[in-house]
Each structure stands twice: as structure tokens, then as C-alpha cells.
Design a protein around this motif. Sequence first.
Motif, mmCIF file in Angstrom:
data_model
loop_
_atom_site.group_PDB
_atom_site.id
_atom_site.type_symbol
_atom_site.label_atom_id
_atom_site.label_comp_id
_atom_site.label_asym_id
_atom_site.label_seq_id
_atom_site.Cartn_x
_atom_site.Cartn_y
_atom_site.Cartn_z
ATOM 1 N N LEU A 1 0.833 -1.209 0.000
ATOM 2 C CA LEU A 1 0.000 0.000 0.000
ATOM 3 C C LEU A 1 0.863 1.252 0.000
ATOM 4 N N LEU A 2 1.876 1.291 0.854
ATOM 5 C CA LEU A 2 2.770 2.447 0.894
ATOM 6 C C LEU A 2 3.578 2.577 -0.392
ATOM 7 N N SER A 3 3.878 1.441 -1.016
ATOM 8 C CA SER A 3 4.632 1.464 -2.273
ATOM 9 C C SER A 3 3.846 2.143 -3.381
ATOM 10 N N VAL A 4 2.517 2.103 -3.284
ATOM 11 C CA VAL A 4 1.681 2.799 -4.274
ATOM 12 C C VAL A 4 2.038 4.285 -4.283
ATOM 13 N N LEU A 5 2.129 4.883 -3.101
ATOM 14 C CA LEU A 5 2.452 6.309 -3.021
ATOM 15 C C LEU A 5 3.838 6.603 -3.582
ATOM 16 N N LEU A 6 4.783 5.672 -3.357
ATOM 17 C CA LEU A 6 6.155 5.897 -3.812
ATOM 18 C C LEU A 6 6.310 5.783 -5.325
ATOM 19 N N CYS A 7 5.284 5.275 -5.984
ATOM 20 C CA CYS A 7 5.332 5.212 -7.454
ATOM 21 C C CYS A 7 5.211 6.593 -8.089
ATOM 22 N N PHE A 8 4.562 7.503 -7.399
ATOM 23 C CA PHE A 8 4.332 8.841 -7.950
ATOM 24 C C PHE A 8 5.591 9.682 -7.813
ATOM 25 N N LEU B 1 -8.663 2.970 -0.708
ATOM 26 C CA LEU B 1 -8.273 3.352 0.648
ATOM 27 C C LEU B 1 -7.499 4.663 0.653
ATOM 28 N N LEU B 2 -6.583 4.823 -0.300
ATOM 29 C CA LEU B 2 -5.806 6.055 -0.377
ATOM 30 C C LEU B 2 -6.689 7.247 -0.755
ATOM 31 N N GLU C 1 -9.831 7.397 0.214
ATOM 32 C CA GLU C 1 -10.615 7.598 1.433
ATOM 33 C C GLU C 1 -9.887 8.493 2.439
ATOM 34 N N VAL C 2 -8.573 8.310 2.558
ATOM 35 C CA VAL C 2 -7.809 9.123 3.517
ATOM 36 C C VAL C 2 -7.294 10.413 2.886
ATOM 37 N N GLY C 3 -7.658 10.660 1.642
ATOM 38 C CA GLY C 3 -7.348 11.935 1.014
ATOM 39 C C GLY C 3 -5.974 12.086 0.439
ATOM 40 N N LEU C 4 -5.310 10.968 0.104
ATOM 41 C CA LEU C 4 -3.956 11.052 -0.448
ATOM 42 C C LEU C 4 -3.921 10.894 -1.962
#
Length: 259
Positions: free
Chosen positions: A22-29, A58-59, A61-64
Motif C-alpha cells: 500500500l505504501l509502495s503505491v504512493l512511492l510510485c508517484f 483506501l488512499l 478515502e484518507v485523502g492522499l
Amino acid sequence: MASETLEDSGRKVPGAASARKLLSVLLCFSIDRPFWTVPDLSRALDVSLSTMYRYVALLREVGLLEPVADNAYRLTGRIMGLARAAERARSSLEEVSLPIMTRLRDATNETVLIARRNRDHAYCLERVESLQPVRLQFERGQPMSLHRGALARVLLANAPGAERERYLEANQPGLSGKAAEILKPENLDKIAETGFTVSFEEVDEGIWGTAAAIRRDDEVVAALGIAAPIYRLDGKQRDFIVAEVRRAAAEISEMLESS
């Protein structure tokens, strides 16, 4: 071991594969690729499409994450708050203060301390030792009463009104003489106005101290001070140290504002 941190261990946390993906998704950007579709993320991270849809939901939902055209997603402005937090952490109080504290120690040849308030106590965050022998109670991390000593009193004087009043109501009735006089609201107000104070033998016998407020965004975030044996300092030397502490506190405040 309970005392081992993630930084200390350097190992992957067991049972956290899903969270890691899940955290790796953010690091793709990144700057080079600010937009991603769910299928592209699924392939890049070797995650099933259904699982990636759950991660993206989920991301969102939390506004990221937020959707854009062509079924793609981008990071939201909320990430900027995390970036600012990271930048501020790199310019931490101790990191900014330590070189200035060292210069202050060299200029005065006395022990320099910095403290921060947490509820009803002041805590020594950092100290730079005098090259001359002196025994102090100010150890890193040690809690100190807010009504004893220049460092703590600067922090008490600048505490939010309701917190200061509550502290005085709980502690002032048991004090008398000089200690009670020091904590009168009008005397604390003067400290808050001038930004500094001095103390004589309030924490350690035979020790004189002075402290000045460190500010960030118009808020007192810490106090910078010096503690030294009274026998080493005449009035002229004490005046010099007070001026140097106030100057150093102002320099730290300026650097925190610009960081």
C-alpha cells in the motif's frame, strides 16, 4: 526487543506485506510520472487488479489520491503537508541550536542548555558543557519543575494562559518567600514581555542561571540558558552572559522562522 526501533533493526517488519505494498503505491508517484492508472500500478507492483483497486480506494478515502482524466490518479495537496513536516523535521530545534549553543559556550566558557515544556514540566533537550568543572542537575531528558530555575520559568511565563493559571493554582499555595514572589502573575508577565529572566540558587546550590525564549511562528517553543557557579561571575560577567544568551536565542528563533 522492545527497545529496538525500525531504524535500528534495518529489517523488514514481519506480517506487513500488505501495508508495504500500500505504501509502495504512493512511492510510485514522482515528478517524472505524476499520474498512474490502476492497471499500471497493478503491473508495476505485481499486485492483482482487485487488490490494487482496494489500495487506491483506501488512499482516496484518507485523502492522499484523487482521480483525474483518463481513469488516472494523482497525489492530492495533502501530501504537501507531509512534505512540509519532513522539511521542518530536518530543521529540528536541536539541529539548528547546537552550533549556536557551542559558540555561546565558547564565548562564555559556561554550560549552555536548551529546554522545552511538556505540560507541567520542562525537559532539557540538549546541553553543551563548560570546559570548567561544574555540577548541574540539568541532564538530558530529565523533567524539571516549571517554578524553579530560569529555563523553566521562561517556559512557564509563556505558557498559554489557562495552562499557566492551572499550574500556579496547583503549585503556588505551597510556596513562600522568594519562590512565591517570583511566581506572581505580574512577574511572570514581565518575563513573557521581555523574553528572559535570571535565577540564583533555585535548582542547585551556588548556581546562577539565565534563560531567554526561543520563538517560532510567534510562539515560544523552547528556552535557551546558561548555568554557572556564582563564585565565578561578578555583576559585569553576568550582564555579559545575559546579553549573549538573549542574542543567541534571537538567532535561533530567526533560523527556525526561515527554515
